[in-house]
Design an enzyme around this catalytic site. Sequence first.
Site, mmCIF file in Angstrom:
data_model
loop_
_atom_site.group_PDB
_atom_site.id
_atom_site.type_symbol
_atom_site.label_atom_id
_atom_site.label_comp_id
_atom_site.label_asym_id
_atom_site.label_seq_id
_atom_site.Cartn_x
_atom_site.Cartn_y
_atom_site.Cartn_z
ATOM 1 N N LYS A 101 50.715 57.025 57.116
ATOM 2 C CA LYS A 101 49.480 57.254 56.357
ATOM 3 C C LYS A 101 49.795 57.733 54.940
ATOM 4 O O LYS A 101 49.252 57.242 53.956
ATOM 5 C CB LYS A 101 48.658 58.316 57.107
ATOM 6 C CG LYS A 101 47.228 58.420 56.669
ATOM 7 C CD LYS A 101 46.508 59.487 57.470
ATOM 8 C CE LYS A 101 45.566 58.914 58.489
ATOM 9 N NZ LYS A 101 44.719 59.906 59.149
ATOM 10 N N LEU A 136 15.496 58.934 63.705
ATOM 11 C CA LEU A 136 14.617 58.560 64.809
ATOM 12 C C LEU A 136 14.728 57.061 65.082
ATOM 13 O O LEU A 136 13.726 56.385 65.284
ATOM 14 C CB LEU A 136 13.170 58.949 64.490
ATOM 15 C CG LEU A 136 12.845 60.443 64.548
ATOM 16 C CD1 LEU A 136 11.407 60.714 64.144
ATOM 17 C CD2 LEU A 136 13.105 61.026 65.945
ATOM 18 N N CYS A 161 32.151 62.860 66.217
ATOM 19 C CA CYS A 161 31.539 64.194 66.093
ATOM 20 C C CYS A 161 30.502 64.529 67.160
ATOM 21 O O CYS A 161 30.689 65.463 67.925
ATOM 22 C CB CYS A 161 30.930 64.341 64.712
ATOM 23 S SG CYS A 161 32.205 64.431 63.443
HETATM 24 N N1 LIG Z 1 34.797 62.274 60.803
HETATM 25 C C1 LIG Z 1 33.648 62.847 60.470
HETATM 26 O O1 LIG Z 1 32.648 62.177 60.176
HETATM 27 C C2 LIG Z 1 33.536 64.354 60.414
HETATM 28 C C3 LIG Z 1 32.421 64.930 59.783
HETATM 29 C C4 LIG Z 1 32.330 66.313 59.736
HETATM 30 C C5 LIG Z 1 33.310 67.111 60.324
HETATM 31 N N2 LIG Z 1 34.370 66.509 60.953
HETATM 32 C C6 LIG Z 1 35.394 67.386 61.533
HETATM 33 O O2 LIG Z 1 36.494 67.406 60.624
HETATM 34 C C7 LIG Z 1 37.726 67.467 61.344
HETATM 35 C C8 LIG Z 1 38.615 66.301 60.962
HETATM 36 O O3 LIG Z 1 37.968 65.108 61.382
HETATM 37 P P1 LIG Z 1 38.468 63.670 60.911
HETATM 38 O O4 LIG Z 1 37.490 62.686 61.434
HETATM 39 O O5 LIG Z 1 38.779 63.696 59.464
HETATM 40 O O6 LIG Z 1 39.823 63.565 61.750
HETATM 41 P P2 LIG Z 1 40.926 62.426 61.682
HETATM 42 O O7 LIG Z 1 41.427 62.268 63.052
HETATM 43 O O8 LIG Z 1 40.416 61.249 60.924
HETATM 44 O O9 LIG Z 1 42.077 63.093 60.767
HETATM 45 C C9 LIG Z 1 42.806 64.212 61.140
HETATM 46 C C10 LIG Z 1 44.140 64.171 60.388
HETATM 47 O O10 LIG Z 1 44.833 65.378 60.619
HETATM 48 C C11 LIG Z 1 46.214 65.071 60.719
HETATM 49 N N3 LIG Z 1 46.885 66.188 61.391
HETATM 50 C C12 LIG Z 1 46.804 66.578 62.678
HETATM 51 N N4 LIG Z 1 47.533 67.677 62.871
HETATM 52 C C13 LIG Z 1 48.078 68.014 61.674
HETATM 53 C C14 LIG Z 1 48.913 69.071 61.224
HETATM 54 N N5 LIG Z 1 49.319 70.037 62.066
HETATM 55 N N6 LIG Z 1 49.286 69.088 59.937
HETATM 56 C C15 LIG Z 1 48.873 68.132 59.098
HETATM 57 N N7 LIG Z 1 48.069 67.111 59.452
HETATM 58 C C16 LIG Z 1 47.679 67.060 60.729
HETATM 59 C C17 LIG Z 1 46.239 63.769 61.493
HETATM 60 O O11 LIG Z 1 47.467 63.087 61.326
HETATM 61 C C18 LIG Z 1 45.049 63.034 60.854
HETATM 62 O O12 LIG Z 1 45.462 62.270 59.743
HETATM 63 C C19 LIG Z 1 37.345 67.525 62.820
HETATM 64 O O13 LIG Z 1 37.269 68.852 63.220
HETATM 65 C C20 LIG Z 1 35.967 66.887 62.834
HETATM 66 O O14 LIG Z 1 35.201 67.327 63.915
HETATM 67 C C21 LIG Z 1 34.504 65.159 60.995
#
Ligand SMILES: NC(=O)c1ccc[n+]([C@@H]2O[C@H](COP(=O)([O-])OP(=O)(O)OC[C@H]3O[C@@H](n4cnc5c(N)ncnc54)[C@H](O)[C@@H]3O)[C@@H](O)[C@H]2O)c1
Length: 437
Positions: A35, A249, A259
Amino acid sequence: MRITIIGVGYVGLVTGACFADMGNRIVCADVDKKKIQLLSKGTIPIFEPGLEEIVRRNLNHRLFFTNNIGHAVRESDFIFIAVGTPSKQNGQVDISYIEKAARVIAAHLDQYKVIVNKSTVPIGMGYLVARIIQKYSTGQTPFDVVSNPEFLREGSAVKDLLKPHRVVIGADRREIAQKVSEIYEPLHCPILLTDLKSAEMIKYASNAFLACKISFINEIANMCDQVGADIHQVTQGIALDPRIGDQFLNAGLGFGGSCFPKDVSALIQMGKKHGYQFKILPEILEVNQFQRKWFISKVKQTLGVLKGKTIAIWGISFKPDTDDLREAPSLEIIPALQKAGAHVKLYDPVCTLAAKQIFKNVQVCKTAYEAAKNADALGLLTDWNEFKQIDFKYLKSILKSPIIIDGRNIYDPHEMLENQFIYQGMGQGTRLYSLDQ
Ligand SMILES: NC(=O)c1ccc[n+]([C@@H]2O[C@H](COP(=O)([O-])OP(=O)(O)OC[C@H]3O[C@@H](n4cnc5c(N)ncnc54)[C@H](O)[C@@H]3O)[C@@H](O)[C@H]2O)c1
């Protein structure tokens, strides 16, 4: 400001890119080597409208990508955590990624920093992060932990981040929350400062409420199917009441993505842990699950026997404008149709590669019409804009039978009837079940 983002997924990447565009110096760090390699060359590993342009505009100037998380921690004054918090099998949150990130922060805490948690985490996690950092650092360097839950939606993430309805910042020391709020000042949006636990709770409460709206309207739609009422008209009628409003809705196949399902499950589990049994939340998930079965039964009812039939599927991502397939209805619906003996031809505007990897024995097509050709029925699972501009005459000429099961209610039942389709939406009244009725 000098900001590091740990975790460069949907949230971390959009946050990093937009913060850089706002004039900050951003280091985005992730454990995923591939990535980071791609991003360092300006290639975006996800589909998110408008994001590539912002990344390229700021790359190697205000926006940097690295696998060296320790180095990234030392580089900045604010460390945002945006790693994944997926569900465990039992619905609880897997906090191991957060814990790992906290340990790395601890090991490289060389001067005062504010740790800002953007991931969705169980209530009280901010304190746990603080304890981990305290335990694994020298203990000499001061730091603060702040909660800043993210509300962006995939598909409109850039817009949501740059024009948020609100920014929530939770800290037990108000001056620290205020410090973080300065990052968001250029956005001129409402900023709510809360205590740490309340900020964490706001995220779960928001997602659970939105999920509840979807499941509620889906149940009303199912009832419309039973009694021959039209969910479009019903929704219009209820939405005119300002206490209800018209957002969220849309009846259909229910919610998916990374999520809502996991956050509702997590809140149920948190309730149990803290001695509270949620009553509404399990039902939200059950209704959501039922929608997929309801759709499959509509296909079965309309086609009769599925064995030996070919079904075209349009759209597999959990919603339009994203390539995210996590908890997408397609993951359940396609195998169920195959299990019943149907052959599936599918088309999705962006998920072609993922479709080939995930689904077995499906024909992945290059165009919507190619998928529809000679199919016994067409099932629409994702409301991509592309599917809204269809040449119905041509579509009818290439389908073996003019049957459309519209899981997202994007077509007008009357127009479908005029074009002589056998059309089934979700909650659009059984009277439109077939041309003969
Ligand atoms: N995707 C959404 O629409 C959204 C919206 C609001 C909140 N969230 C929240 O935000 C958070 C992230 O969601 P996302 O969808 O971006 O996740 P994602 O899976 O797309 O990305 C997470 C990233 O974190 C990296 N990662 C994991 N462990 C790591 C570490 N120890 N050090 C460095 N990098 C590490 C992974 O390689 C990955 O690239 C979650 O808690 C999610 O619930 C997501």
